[in-house]
Write an enzyme that holds these catalytic residues in place. Structure first.
Site, short mmCIF file in Angstrom:
data_model
loop_
_atom_site.label_atom_id
_atom_site.label_comp_id
_atom_site.label_asym_id
_atom_site.label_seq_id
_atom_site.Cartn_x
_atom_site.Cartn_y
_atom_site.Cartn_z
N HIS A 29 -11.99 2.38 0.73
CA HIS A 29 -13.14 2.93 1.47
C HIS A 29 -14.47 2.70 0.75
O HIS A 29 -15.53 3.02 1.30
CB HIS A 29 -12.96 4.42 1.72
N ASP A 58 -2.76 0.70 5.10
CA ASP A 58 -3.04 2.14 4.95
C ASP A 58 -3.38 2.68 6.34
O ASP A 58 -3.93 1.97 7.18
CB ASP A 58 -4.24 2.31 4.01
N HIS A 95 -5.62 4.59 7.28
CA HIS A 95 -7.06 4.60 7.52
C HIS A 95 -7.63 3.19 7.43
O HIS A 95 -7.14 2.38 6.65
CB HIS A 95 -7.76 5.51 6.50
N ASP A 125 0.30 6.28 3.86
CA ASP A 125 0.00 7.52 4.58
C ASP A 125 0.28 7.43 6.08
O ASP A 125 0.03 8.39 6.82
CB ASP A 125 -1.43 8.00 4.31
ZN ZN Z 1 -5.42 6.30 3.84
#
Ligand code: ZN
Length: 334
Positions: A120, A161, A163, A248
């Site tokens: 991120h 991931d 996200h 995740d």
């Molecule tokens: Zn994540």
């Protein structure tokens, strides 16, 4: 297989409960041990600040260094910096770059088992319109990708991931020589990664986003992977692939609604076994680390080419068909 790991990664730590905490690595290690995969573990080198400055602005790097030297602080509501964060983050970045170097030398799977995570983190910190840094400090995978690009002229990053890897995408947004394929849950943090996010001017088609519906299962992900990820890789046949590996999306991992199990991660690992892999740990907060991570590694090592029948949901098929239509302009996706 080789694992790059340091105890320093556990020294980046919160004052109170936080989902991104040192126990994450303990869980990953327990999982790897249970599968007989905790072997060939060695201490990674610390990155030079100059290496990090290839990915991040001087102002951002200096800000992190200063906060870390001053003590414990939150840089935003999600992301903390503790006194050992600076050292841990330099080493995490160094570990990721080292996996790239190793993967270039000899075909195998190399795992940077690191904290703090990175995908991120954009050039100057928060990337695109993300509200926070989402627990990330330096973009480790971007460092690995640059190392590979230096050697081969181009690089590939696959991010599974749950996200969206907005930091990685922002860093390489206008770089057509870095292909970034990102499969993630739609509509959650960080809010980017729409199907139409194809890359900046001159780099169109080099950023591939597959936003999956909430509650997606193994069949949905295997379907998307088979229809999008594998065919695009077959277009270019890279020597090395960087994997931004977050676990995740595993069922009940805690931060998302996806319901993946070992089956998807094993399949994903096996499907990449013809490439040399630089695997960099991103998210994963509980069971995903213990079960998903070893499944991915053992999938790679099994070198199986599993051909399974899958029954994806109507919603998943719709997303994948739409993605094929968009990205078919740049890639041969039959
Ligand atoms: Zn994540």
């Amino acid at each position: 297989m080789e694992i790059l790991y340091s105890e320093v990664f556990k020294e980046h730590k919160p004052l109170r409960y936080h989902p991104e905490n040192p126990e994450r690595l303990e869980l990953a290690i327990v999982g790897l041990r249970e599968s007989g995969l905790w072997r060939n573990v060695r201490e990674p080198p610390e990155a030079e600040v100059e290496e990090i400055l290839r990915v991040h602005s001087e102002e951002y790097v200096e800000r992190i260094r200063k906060i870390s030297k001053t003590g414990f602080s939150f840089v935003d509501p999600d992301t903390y910096v503790s006194p050992a964060t600076w050292e841990a983050a330099l080493k995490a970045f160094g570990a990721a770059v080292e996996t790239a170097r190793l993967a270039l030398k000899r075909k195998d799977i190399y795992l940077a088992l690191v904290r703090p995570p990175g995908h991120h983190a954009g050039r100057r910190g928060r990337a695109f319109n993300a509200p926070t840094l989402g627990f990330c400090i330096f973009n480790n995978s971007a460092g690995a990708a640059l190392e590979i690009k230096d050697a081969l002229g181009d690089a590939v990053v696959i991010d599974f991931d749950v996200h969206h890897g907005n930091g990685t995408q922002e860093i390489f947004w206008e770089d057509k020589n870095v292909l970034h394929i990102d499969i993630h849950e739609e509509g959650i943090y960080p809010g980017s990664g729409e199907i139409y996010d194809i890359g900046g001017k001159g780099a169109e088609g080099s950023k591939v986003n597959v936003p999956m519906p909430h509650y997606s299962k193994d069949d949905d992900y295997i379907f998307a992977w088979r229809e999008m990820v594998i065919p695009i890789l077959e277009n270019i046949e890279p020597k090395v692939v960087v994997v931004s590996a977050g676990f995740d999306a595993f069922r009940n991992d805690g931060l998302a609604t996806m319901e993946l199990t070992e089956r998807f991660y094993h399949f994903a690992g096996a499907s990449l076994s013809k490439f040399s892999l630089a695997v960099v740990l991103e998210g994963g907060y509980s069971v995903g680390l213990r079960k998903g991570l070893p499944a991915f590694v053992s999938g790679y090592l099994s070198r199986e080419a599993p051909i399974e029948e899958v029954h994806p949901s109507h919603e998943a098929v719709k997303v994948v068909e739409a993605a094929k239509k968009i990205y078919g302009k740049w890639w041969e996706i039959s």
